[in-house]
Design an enzyme around this catalytic site. Structure first.
Site, PDB file in Angstrom:
ATOM      1  CG  ASP A 161      -8.797  -1.757   2.355  1.00 29.89           C
ATOM      2  OD1 ASP A 161      -8.599  -2.794   1.681  1.00 29.89           O
ATOM      3  OD2 ASP A 161      -8.474  -0.628   1.952  1.00 29.89           O
ATOM      4  CB  SER A 183      -9.521  -3.857  -1.096  1.00 30.36           C
ATOM      5  OG  SER A 183      -8.812  -2.651  -0.987  1.00 30.36           O
ATOM      6  CE  LYS A 187      -9.968   1.097  -0.636  1.00 31.02           C
ATOM      7  NZ  LYS A 187      -8.566   0.727  -0.779  1.00 31.02           N
TER       8      LYS A 187
HETATM    9  N1  URA Z   1      -7.006  -0.745  -4.947  1.00 28.63           N
HETATM   10  C1  URA Z   1      -7.530  -0.964  -3.738  1.00 28.63           C
HETATM   11  O1  URA Z   1      -8.121  -0.054  -3.146  1.00 28.63           O
HETATM   12  N2  URA Z   1      -7.431  -2.175  -3.189  1.00 28.63           N
HETATM   13  C2  URA Z   1      -6.804  -3.199  -3.783  1.00 28.63           C
HETATM   14  O2  URA Z   1      -6.758  -4.278  -3.229  1.00 28.63           O
HETATM   15  C3  URA Z   1      -6.228  -2.965  -5.050  1.00 28.63           C
HETATM   16  C4  URA Z   1      -6.346  -1.730  -5.601  1.00 28.63           C
END
Ligand code: URA
Ligand code: CA
Length: 433
Positions: A161, A183, A187
């Site tokens: 990412d 994304s 996380k």
């Molecule tokens: N925040 C993120 O963590 N990823 C993105 O792609 C956009 C905003």
């Protein structure tokens, strides 16, 4: 498998298989697939979108690209909360001890990040002695015993990412729902969450400016979470003006303390109860959102929430007496009022620009290396829909500099007073599928 074939497949509007997506993410993380091919694929995804299956596969491929935090030694359902980011957003600081007071384990990993103010860790570091440099073993022990702990970013989480986000940033492919949703979700999942509550902001201070866009992103993330076995819910909340009254690190910490005592600003309190109720239901500590809300109100009213906050601070080296004596928090050298130039009703407070004003005072970071000033920021006295008399103060500027003319100008340019205005809606939608 050849990357060029997969780029063509996506360009022509076909779905990639999970194996193909895994091959792409592994290859790109290892440096075997070059940036130009990955950016071409990102652009194809931008125009052709991804199916629900592709989105879930992309998310999990990114999760598996690096370390994953193992929270299995913590008893109970680990519910994490994520906000897509706003100005003066103090919700995590309030929510974490609040739900922990109901015996819901809060095992939070947090970064510092860039922005108008610092991140959650910076705000907590306004408390003398508080630190997040604890071992993973200590972290897990604290959560099991006290139900709450915060640790700084550890391990190599979602390297795919990081690399793809940096590439999207310079290739015009940030604004793609499947790419943003995967994304963010990758996380949260890599950080070990069993269940996830999302606060998707909408408005001029948000990433997604319209309610429709915010809703599409929220649906996408909720679907991904549920597909990969992490129960996920989202709310869409307003970011047309800053949240609460304080903007700045110590100022927001003070606001969090007030809110945990039941004396916080109305909008922050309402948002915390709405998000908190979802967390309580996901953690199976209540059957319905209504029941959950009653329980949350109870721990605010009986003092258990603020007691939990004190325990949390002292467990991690912090001086918990700031809770009863907030004058021990970092305090700016100067304060300045911003008098209204006319009488009327506040009709506009452009969140993003007000955030920039607080950054001009030193409350936030522009680059990772920047130092931030924990004491400075803004305290609003008026919000959209409030009446104001000419000369009355709209807000107080807390500064460590004598000259704040440029900050004042920025604020005047972005606060409008009209004949009438309505208080904006705070919560637009709750999304569970
Ligand atoms: N925040 C993120 O963590 N990823 C993105 O792609 C956009 C905003
Ligand atoms: Ca605030």
């Amino acid at each position: 498998m050849r990357m060029v074939d997969m780029i063509s497949k996506k360009r022509d509007g076909h779905a990639l298989t999970s194996e193909e997506i895994k091959f792409i993410i592994d290859g790109y993380t290892k440096g075997e697939i070059p940036d130009y091919q990955m950016s071409s694929l990102a652009m194809a995804i931008y125009f052709q979108d991804m199916t629900d299956e592709e989105r879930a596969a992309l998310t999990m491929a990114m999760v598996e690209s690096g370390d994953q935090i193992d929270l299995s030694d913590i008893e109970g359902v680990k519910v994490d909360k994520h906000s897509t980011g706003g100005v003066g957003d103090t919700t995590t600081l309030v929510l974490a001890p609040l739900v922990a007071a109901l015996d819901i384990p809060v095992a939070k990993m947090s970064g510092r990040g860039l922005g108008h103010t610092g991140g959650t860790i910076d705000k907590l570091e306004a408390v003398e002695g508080f630190h997040v440099e604890i071992s993973e073993a200590e972290f897990i022990k604290l959560v099991n015993e006290a139900k709450i702990a915060v640790i700084g970013q550890t391990g190599n989480l979602t390297p795919a990412d990081k690399k793809i986000y940096a590439l999207r940033d310079v290739t015009g492919t940030v604004n793609s729902i499947p790419l943003i949703a995967s994304s963010i979700m990758s996380k949260k999942i890599a950080a070990g969450a069993d269940a996830i509550v999302l606060d998707v902001k909408t408005g001029n201070g948000a990433f997604m400016q319209t309610v429709e866009d915010a809703e599409a992103l929220a649906h996408a993330m909720v679907k991904i979470g549920n597909q990969v076995g992490r129960q996920t819910m989202a709310i869409i909340s307003d970011m047309n003006q800053p949240l609460g009254l304080g903007i700045g690190n110590a100022l927001e910490l003070k606001e969090a303390i007030d809110t945990l005592k039941g004396e916080g600003p109305e909008d922050l309190t309402e948002l915390v109860l709405t998000l908190g109720a979802q967390m309580v239901v996901l953690a199976k500590k209540a059957e319905t959102l209504e029941e959950a809300r009653v329980k949350l109100q109870e721990v605010i009213d009986n003092g258990a929430a603020i007691e939990k906050f004190k325990t949390f601070l002292s467990n991690q080296g912090g001086d918990a007496s700031v809770v009863d004596d907030p004058s021990k928090l970092p305090t700016a050298q100067y304060t300045f009022e911003l008098p209204a130039k006319t009488s009327g009703v506040v009709s506009e407070m452009v969140a993003n620009e007000i955030g920039i004003a607080s950054m001009m005072l030193g409350a936030g970071r522009q680059t990772k290396e920047d130092d931030i000033d924990l004491a400075v920021g803004l305290v609003l006295h008026k919000k959209i829909g409030d009446k104001v008399e000419e000369g009355e103060s709209l807000l107080t500027i807390h500064a460590n500099q004598e000259d704040v003319e440029a900050v004042k100008q920025k604020l005047y340019d972005n606060i409008t007073i009209s004949d009438s205005a309505e208080t904006p809606k705070l919560i637009y939608k709750v999304i569970t599928e």
